[in-house]
Design an enzyme around this catalytic site. Structure first.
Site, PDB file in Angstrom:
ATOM      1  N   LYS A   8       2.191   2.048  -5.069  1.00  0.00           N
ATOM      2  CA  LYS A   8       2.825   1.491  -6.279  1.00  0.00           C
ATOM      3  C   LYS A   8       1.931   1.624  -7.501  1.00  0.00           C
ATOM      4  CE  LYS A   8       3.117  -2.473  -4.313  1.00  0.00           C
ATOM      5  NZ  LYS A   8       2.676  -2.084  -2.965  1.00  0.00           N
ATOM      6  N   PRO A  18      -9.611  -1.326   8.110  1.00  0.00           N
ATOM      7  CA  PRO A  18      -8.769  -0.188   8.503  1.00  0.00           C
ATOM      8  C   PRO A  18      -7.316  -0.644   8.581  1.00  0.00           C
ATOM      9  CG  PRO A  18     -10.335  -0.772  10.264  1.00  0.00           C
ATOM     10  CD  PRO A  18     -10.533  -1.748   9.162  1.00  0.00           C
ATOM     11  N   ALA A  68      -4.396  -8.578  -2.871  1.00  0.00           N
ATOM     12  CA  ALA A  68      -4.061  -7.179  -2.573  1.00  0.00           C
ATOM     13  C   ALA A  68      -4.592  -6.348  -3.729  1.00  0.00           C
ATOM     14  CB  ALA A  68      -2.562  -7.009  -2.423  1.00  0.00           C
ATOM     15  N   HIS A 100      -4.268  -2.390  -6.009  1.00  0.00           N
ATOM     16  CA  HIS A 100      -3.756  -1.046  -6.225  1.00  0.00           C
ATOM     17  C   HIS A 100      -4.947  -0.127  -6.397  1.00  0.00           C
ATOM     18  CE1 HIS A 100       0.235  -2.274  -6.988  1.00  0.00           C
ATOM     19  NE2 HIS A 100      -0.017  -2.864  -8.122  1.00  0.00           N
ATOM     20  N   THR A 101      -4.794   1.092  -5.931  1.00  0.00           N
ATOM     21  CA  THR A 101      -5.811   2.085  -6.232  1.00  0.00           C
ATOM     22  C   THR A 101      -5.225   3.019  -7.275  1.00  0.00           C
ATOM     23  OG1 THR A 101      -6.358   1.935  -3.920  1.00  0.00           O
ATOM     24  CG2 THR A 101      -7.436   3.679  -5.166  1.00  0.00           C
ATOM     25  N   ASP A 161       0.815  -1.228   0.000  1.00  0.00           N
ATOM     26  CA  ASP A 161       0.000   0.000   0.000  1.00  0.00           C
ATOM     27  C   ASP A 161       0.842   1.269   0.000  1.00  0.00           C
ATOM     28  OD1 ASP A 161      -2.260  -1.664   0.327  1.00  0.00           O
ATOM     29  OD2 ASP A 161      -1.899  -1.711   2.483  1.00  0.00           O
TER      30      ASP A 161
HETATM   31  P1  GDP Z   1      -0.401   0.157  -3.733  1.00  0.00           P
HETATM   32  O1  GDP Z   1      -0.957  -1.196  -3.522  1.00  0.00           O
HETATM   33  O2  GDP Z   1       1.028   0.239  -3.335  1.00  0.00           O
HETATM   34  O3  GDP Z   1      -0.647   0.674  -5.104  1.00  0.00           O
HETATM   35  O4  GDP Z   1      -1.136   1.141  -2.708  1.00  0.00           O
HETATM   36  P2  GDP Z   1      -2.692   1.439  -2.535  1.00  0.00           P
HETATM   37  O5  GDP Z   1      -3.272   1.820  -3.807  1.00  0.00           O
HETATM   38  O6  GDP Z   1      -3.363   0.395  -1.781  1.00  0.00           O
HETATM   39  O7  GDP Z   1      -2.599   2.667  -1.522  1.00  0.00           O
HETATM   40  C1  GDP Z   1      -2.110   3.861  -1.872  1.00  0.00           C
HETATM   41  C2  GDP Z   1      -3.194   4.908  -1.664  1.00  0.00           C
HETATM   42  O8  GDP Z   1      -2.612   6.158  -1.630  1.00  0.00           O
HETATM   43  C3  GDP Z   1      -4.191   4.975  -2.794  1.00  0.00           C
HETATM   44  O9  GDP Z   1      -5.457   5.337  -2.285  1.00  0.00           O
HETATM   45  C4  GDP Z   1      -3.641   6.066  -3.700  1.00  0.00           C
HETATM   46  O10 GDP Z   1      -4.619   6.712  -4.508  1.00  0.00           O
HETATM   47  C5  GDP Z   1      -3.094   6.981  -2.699  1.00  0.00           C
HETATM   48  N1  GDP Z   1      -1.937   7.767  -3.113  1.00  0.00           N
HETATM   49  C6  GDP Z   1      -0.869   7.403  -3.859  1.00  0.00           C
HETATM   50  N2  GDP Z   1       0.040   8.400  -3.914  1.00  0.00           N
HETATM   51  C7  GDP Z   1      -0.478   9.420  -3.163  1.00  0.00           C
HETATM   52  C8  GDP Z   1       0.002  10.702  -2.790  1.00  0.00           C
HETATM   53  O11 GDP Z   1       1.096  11.123  -3.131  1.00  0.00           O
HETATM   54  N3  GDP Z   1      -0.806  11.462  -1.969  1.00  0.00           N
HETATM   55  C9  GDP Z   1      -2.020  11.001  -1.517  1.00  0.00           C
HETATM   56  N4  GDP Z   1      -2.734  11.801  -0.726  1.00  0.00           N
HETATM   57  N5  GDP Z   1      -2.479   9.785  -1.832  1.00  0.00           N
HETATM   58  C10 GDP Z   1      -1.728   9.008  -2.649  1.00  0.00           C
END
Ligand code: GDP
Length: 426
Positions: A15, A305, A38, A40-41, A12
């Protein structure tokens, strides 16, 4: 030439966003490990998406997306995700699935669920997606490779053999109904039809692509702390989360992986149980959780959470080292703008011995954080595009972390959107 985008922490880290951004410059995006456990968002012109199985390149019509041999294929989830993105206006992506990837069966999900229930309070915090039983079967050589779907008679014999073992476990350990060969074969026929249009010898494709000078992105899931060898075993995932495994899980030559972008978040978060030295609790944690990420720190797949804490340079230095980071992307920096002072965990105190070396889990259980406090910048840094324009205390925070982790921070992310990125020349 291959670039890997991987997590330096517990997952999270953001990435998905970095991959989506770098996918602009890539010809190919590849998933090489993990499964639908898992997610990605990604936020882009089409909206906000939670991807669990599809590579992040699916939003770029010119990009070839590959689900590599190392991935656990949850076939129904792949079909669902394809439908979801198409229904929201994204053009049908170019997708190839390795004919050497293996399938997550319904009984893997069942076993995962039953085992979590059996372990009750001592569970691993599994997402019950079947990932651990899937990888156990793969390495016990009773997994089902998609190539086997081409010969259903031989596969039926194999399934009969598998069910002998599974049914003994179901009956005597879990007191559950037994599985029937016909049901499993019907499931496999369904999967065969879904997968058919996408199956390919992806390693041959990649080898040709490399010779033609194409560029590929390897997209990691979770992070170093969840690696079965180098992470916080046993609270880890069941496939390697390291860039080095990308060569295996995608089937590319190791020397093709020239650039390794380790993604690390400006504070810490983790889902599920396991050691987390810089974790914070109570109101302090609740504030960070609510302000964190893009709409709060809640799991992309599970909605659970997330546990949160401040930045841990011990874990992150180790995380970057094991990934072999050539570049570090520091994400979600904007979220920390509310703090007067920002604590950073700079060492561990293990029974009175202070260390900056990340220990094995046995020692980690006794580790206490050694904090250093940095002054906050107390403003909103979203929208800033040049590093020099960041407030001084914010730059100091970035440079402090960079010095402690010993790897160059070449990208700073200050918002969830693709354009919220600051490049630094290091
Ligand atoms: P991943 O699995 O590593 O891609 O991570 P996730 O997607 O689960 O979590 C990262 C969260 O942080 C997501 O909701 C993203 O949209 C958000 N996000 C990524 N980069 C940034 C940032 O620079 N600032 C903010 N506020 N949110 C971010």
């Amino acid at each position: 030439m291959v670039t890997a985008v991987v997590g330096a922490n517990w997952g999270d880290e953001g990435k998905g966003k970095i991959t989506d951004m770098l996918a602009d410059q890539a010809d190919i995006v590849i998933r090489f490990q993990g499964g639908a456990n898992a997610g990605h968002t990604i936020r882009n012109g089409y909206g906000k998406f939670a991807l669990h199985t599809l590579p992040s390149g699916v939003f770029h019509p010119e990009v070839v997306n590959i689900i590599g041999n190392g991935v656990a294929l949850s076939v129904d989830k792949i079909a669902e995700e394809l439908k979801e993105i198409e229904s929201r206006g994204v053009p049908a992506p170019r997708l190839m699935i390795s004919d050497r990837a293996q399938i997550v069966m319904s009984y893997h999900v069942l076993f995962d669920t039953l085992e979590e229930a059996r372990l009750a309070g001592k569970s691993f915090g599994s997402t019950k997606s079947g990932i651990a039983p899937f990888y156990s079967d793969k390495f016990a050589k009773i997994g089902i490779q998609v190539s086997e779907l081409a010969d259903m008679d031989t596969l039926r014999e194999k399934v009969e053999g598998i069910l002998v073992k599974k049914n003994i476990m179901l009956k005597y350990l879990y007191h559950h109904d037994e599985l029937k060969t016909d049901d499993i074969m019907a499931e496999l026929v369904r999967y065969r039809e879904i997968l058919k249009p996408y199956l390919a010898d992806t390693t041959a494709y990649l080898s040709r692509a490399m010779k033609e000078g194409k560029t590929a992105l390897l997209e990691g899931q979770l992070g170093t702390m969840k690696d079965p060898d180098h992470g916080i075993y046993p609270m880890v995932t069941s496939s390697s989360t390291l860039a080095g495994y990308g060569a295996v899980g995608a089937g590319v030559a190791p020397y093709e992986i020239r650039r390794i972008v380790a993604v690390t978040k400006a504070y810490s978060s983790a889902v599920g149980a396991g050691e987390f030295v810089s974790e914070i609790f109570g109101d302090e944690a609740e504030t960070l959780r609510k302000r964190g990420g893009d709409g709060g720190e809640y799991g992309a797949t599970t909605g659970r959470p997330r546990r949160v804490g401040f930045y841990d340079t011990v874990a992150s230095a180790y995380g970057c080292r094991l990934q072999g980071a050539t570049d570090v992307a520091l994400t979600v920096l904007d979220v920390l703008g509310y703090l007067d002072e920002i604590p950073v965990c700079v060492a561990y105190d293990i029974d009175g011995r202070v260390t900056t070396d990340f220990p094995t889990t046995t020692e980690l259980k006794r580790a206490k954080p050694v904090w250093e406090k940095l002054p906050g910048w107390k403003c909103d840094i979203r929208g800033i595009r040049r590093y020099e324009d960041l407030p001084e205390n914010c730059r100091k925070y970035v440079e402090f972390i960079e010095e402690k982790i010993g790897h160059p921070i070449t990208m700073v992310s200050n918002g969830p959107a693709r354009e919220d990125i600051i490049y630094r020349n290091r």
